[in-house]
Structures are given as structure tokens and as C-alpha cells.
Design an enzyme around this catalytic site. Structure first.
Site, short mmCIF file in Angstrom:
data_model
loop_
_atom_site.label_atom_id
_atom_site.label_comp_id
_atom_site.label_asym_id
_atom_site.label_seq_id
_atom_site.Cartn_x
_atom_site.Cartn_y
_atom_site.Cartn_z
N LYS A 54 0.84 -1.20 0.00
CA LYS A 54 0.00 0.00 0.00
C LYS A 54 0.87 1.25 0.00
O LYS A 54 0.61 2.21 -0.74
CB LYS A 54 -0.94 -0.01 1.22
CG LYS A 54 -2.07 -1.05 1.07
CD LYS A 54 -2.86 -1.25 2.36
CE LYS A 54 -3.90 -2.35 2.15
NZ LYS A 54 -4.68 -2.69 3.34
N GLN A 98 -4.52 -1.34 9.55
CA GLN A 98 -4.52 -2.67 8.96
C GLN A 98 -5.13 -3.69 9.92
O GLN A 98 -4.77 -3.75 11.09
CB GLN A 98 -3.07 -3.06 8.59
CG GLN A 98 -2.96 -4.36 7.82
CD GLN A 98 -3.59 -4.33 6.43
OE1 GLN A 98 -3.64 -3.27 5.80
NE2 GLN A 98 -4.09 -5.44 5.97
N ASP A 121 -10.98 3.12 4.20
CA ASP A 121 -11.42 1.71 4.08
C ASP A 121 -12.94 1.62 3.90
O ASP A 121 -13.45 0.57 3.51
CB ASP A 121 -11.05 0.94 5.36
CG ASP A 121 -9.72 0.21 5.25
OD1 ASP A 121 -9.42 -0.30 4.16
OD2 ASP A 121 -9.00 0.16 6.26
N1 GUN Z 1 -7.12 -6.58 6.19
C1 GUN Z 1 -7.52 -7.32 5.13
N2 GUN Z 1 -8.13 -6.53 4.21
C2 GUN Z 1 -8.10 -5.28 4.70
C3 GUN Z 1 -8.56 -4.03 4.20
O1 GUN Z 1 -9.13 -3.91 3.13
N3 GUN Z 1 -8.32 -2.96 5.01
C4 GUN Z 1 -7.71 -3.06 6.22
N4 GUN Z 1 -7.55 -1.95 6.93
N5 GUN Z 1 -7.28 -4.21 6.71
C5 GUN Z 1 -7.48 -5.30 5.94
#
Ligand code: GUN
Length: 288
Positions: A54, A98, A121
């Protein structure tokens, strides 16, 4: 036997990221540096890989990223206090914590603490509510990526019967809302569904998001249907680890009209939409 069209998520994401790059440059020309704060708690190896990707992608499109890495034994209050600081920082446009978080931290409390306008998100209850009501919202990245691929493949989705397999808060539920918004008739299947296979076989569109390796085989698919596979499952074959989706790709691709591969399908789109949401958040906060 005909073979399904492959839906190329890598190419679609590259196109999406190019428009994001232009939007970021436009914001910068107006004096706004789009900024994403990424928070990682603990040592989960997969989470480390996701966060690294990311941050790399953000830097590639010109988004400034700020990383906060906290130890696995971080107290919930410490994390909430960091989120409070990031909420108040006018130089931060998007906040991503995350998941999953260590057991001592309540994920719901953390999501609730993020300012809804910085919730890139799309997990905050205000954004969830807005999505369901059909109001402008930051929408979750993976289902947004699935919708993008579906519209790119099929054009207008109005009137199509979409079956979503899985009802998670991150994928299944928001996917159903997005498809409803796109005027589909939507069926959501889950572990308590009766006659799941027969229901699925009626679908023009199948989105598989159960997290079970190769659960959906050709017998679930109507000939010509479009199949979006959200699964990323590691399985062992001949002592080698292989990534497979929630669908049995070989058999399904002989029946479906179009299908996403794993990897290279939905995965790249998720990061693309995270960047798009960051730009959207920056724009709304600066009213550009
Ligand atoms: N863990 C797995 N997928 C995601 C996501 O799309 N966003 C976040 N913040 N954590 C995750």
C-alpha cells in the site's frame, strides 16, 4: 469447449492508478498534498506485506504516506490516542488501520474512532450507513474494485441477477449494497443458505467471497455468467504452496463467460481503490 474471457485486474488497476496520479498532481497544483496514514499493529507477516504494498503504491502515484508501526502488545488506548492525533491533523487525509488487530484490541472500537471523512477503508458505521442509503460515501476498496471490473466487462448492470457468496462486513455486505445501487437483483448466500448451488446457478453475476479454497465449482455456474473471485487462499499441491481463489478456476472457466484469475484479478483493484478513496477524501476535505 469455449474458454471464459479473462478479466485482467492488473491492467484495470494500472488504468485506475494513472487517473489517480493525475488527480494527485491536480491537487498538488492547488496546494494540497494528498496524504495517507497507515497504521500497523503487531507482526502478522501477511499484514506487513499488505502494508508495504500500500505504501509503495501510494508513493508511486504521488500520495504522501505516513507509517505508524506499533508493537503487538500495544494497549487499545494507545492506538485510540494515535487515531485521535491523526483525526486532528489537517495534513492527514486518509487513515488506514490494517486488520486484523491483536486480541487485546477491539476492532469495532478502533473503526468507530476514525473520523468518517478520513475512513478510506469505508468501514466506519457512518460510511456503511451512507452506502446502504445510497448517499455519497467512502466505500470499501475490495467490493468497489469488483464493481469496477463488472461494469468494465458488462457495461450497465441494471436488471442482472447477482449472487454474492459470503456476508463479511469487509466484502459480502458492502458488495451486495453496491450491486443493489447498480440496479441488480441481489441474492446473498452464506453458511445457513439452503440450496446455495441451485440459487447460484441462476446468477448472471457471481461474486465469490467466502474464503474457502475452490469451493465453487462449475456446477454452481450458469453458462455465460460473469464470475468475480475475491478469495486468496494458500494451498499445498505437490509440496508447493499455491494461491487459489474461492472458485475452481479450471472447471469454472469452461462454463463462465468471463472470470477473474487469482492472483491478478481483484487483488490489484483493492489497492487502486484505496488510492482513489484517499484522493476523494483529500478533495472533500480541501473542497477542490
Ligand atoms: N485486512 C484485510 N483486508 C483489509 C482491508 O481492506 N483494510 C484493512 N484496513 N485491513 C485489511
Amino acid at each position: 469447449m469455449s474458454q471464459a474471457q479473462l478479466i485482467d485486474g492488473k491492467a484495470a488497476a494500472a488504468g485506475l492508478l494513472e487517473t489517480v496520479r493525475q488527480d494527485v498532481a491536480q491537487l498538488r497544483a492547488a496546494g494540497v498534498t494528498a496524504t495517507l496514514a497507515v497504521v500497523l499493529v503487531g507482526d502478522d507477516p501477511a499484514s506487513h506485506v499488505y502494508v508495504r504494498n500500500k505504501v509503495l503504491r501510494a508513493n508511486e502515484v504521488g500520495i504522501r504516506s505516513i507509517e505508524h508501526r506499533l508493537p503487538a502488545d500495544t494497549a487499545q488506548d494507545t492506538l485510540l490516542s494515535l487515531i485521535g492525533t491523526l483525526n486532528a491533523d489537517r495534513g492527514v487525509n486518509g487513515i488506514l488501520v490494517q486488520m486484523p488487530l491483536p486480541a487485546q484490541i477491539d476492532e469495532g472500537a478502533v473503526i468507530d474512532a476514525i473520523a468518517p471523512e478520513k475512513d478510506v477503508d469505508g468501514f466506519h458505521r457512518e460510511n456503511v450507513g451512507r452506502l446502504v442509503l445510497g448517499e455519497p460515501a467512502l466505500t470499501p476498496c475490495t467490493p468497489s474494485g469488483c464493481l469496477f471490473l463488472l461494469e468494465q466487462t458488462l457495461g450497465d448492470l441494471s436488471g442482472k441477477h447477482a449472487v454474492v457468496i459470503g456476508r463479511s462486513n469487509i466484502v459480502g455486505k458492502p458488495m451486495a449494497s453496491l450491486l443493489l445501487q447498480a440496479n441488480c437483483s441481489v441474492t446473498v448466500l452464506h453458511s445457513h443458505s439452503v440450496g446455495a448451488r441451485e440459487l447460484c446457478r441462476q446468477a448472471d453475476i457471481v461474486v465469490a467471497a467466502v474464503g474457502r479454497a475452490q469451493m465453487v465449482d462449475a456446477s454452481w455456474i450458469k453458462p455465460g455468467a460473469t464470475v468475480i473471485d475475491v478469495g486468496i487462499n494458500r494451498i499445498e499441491i505437490d509440496d508447493k504452496t499455491r494461491l487459489v481463489g474461492d472458485t475452481e478456476f479450471e472447471s469454472v472457466s469452461r462454463v463462465a463467460g468471463a472470470i477473474t484469475p487469482v492472483p491478478g484479478g481483484v487483488g490489484p483493484m483493492t489497492i487502486g481503490f484505496l488510492m482513489k478513496n484517499t484522493v476523494l477524501a483529500a478533495r472533500r476535505q480541501s473542497r477542490q
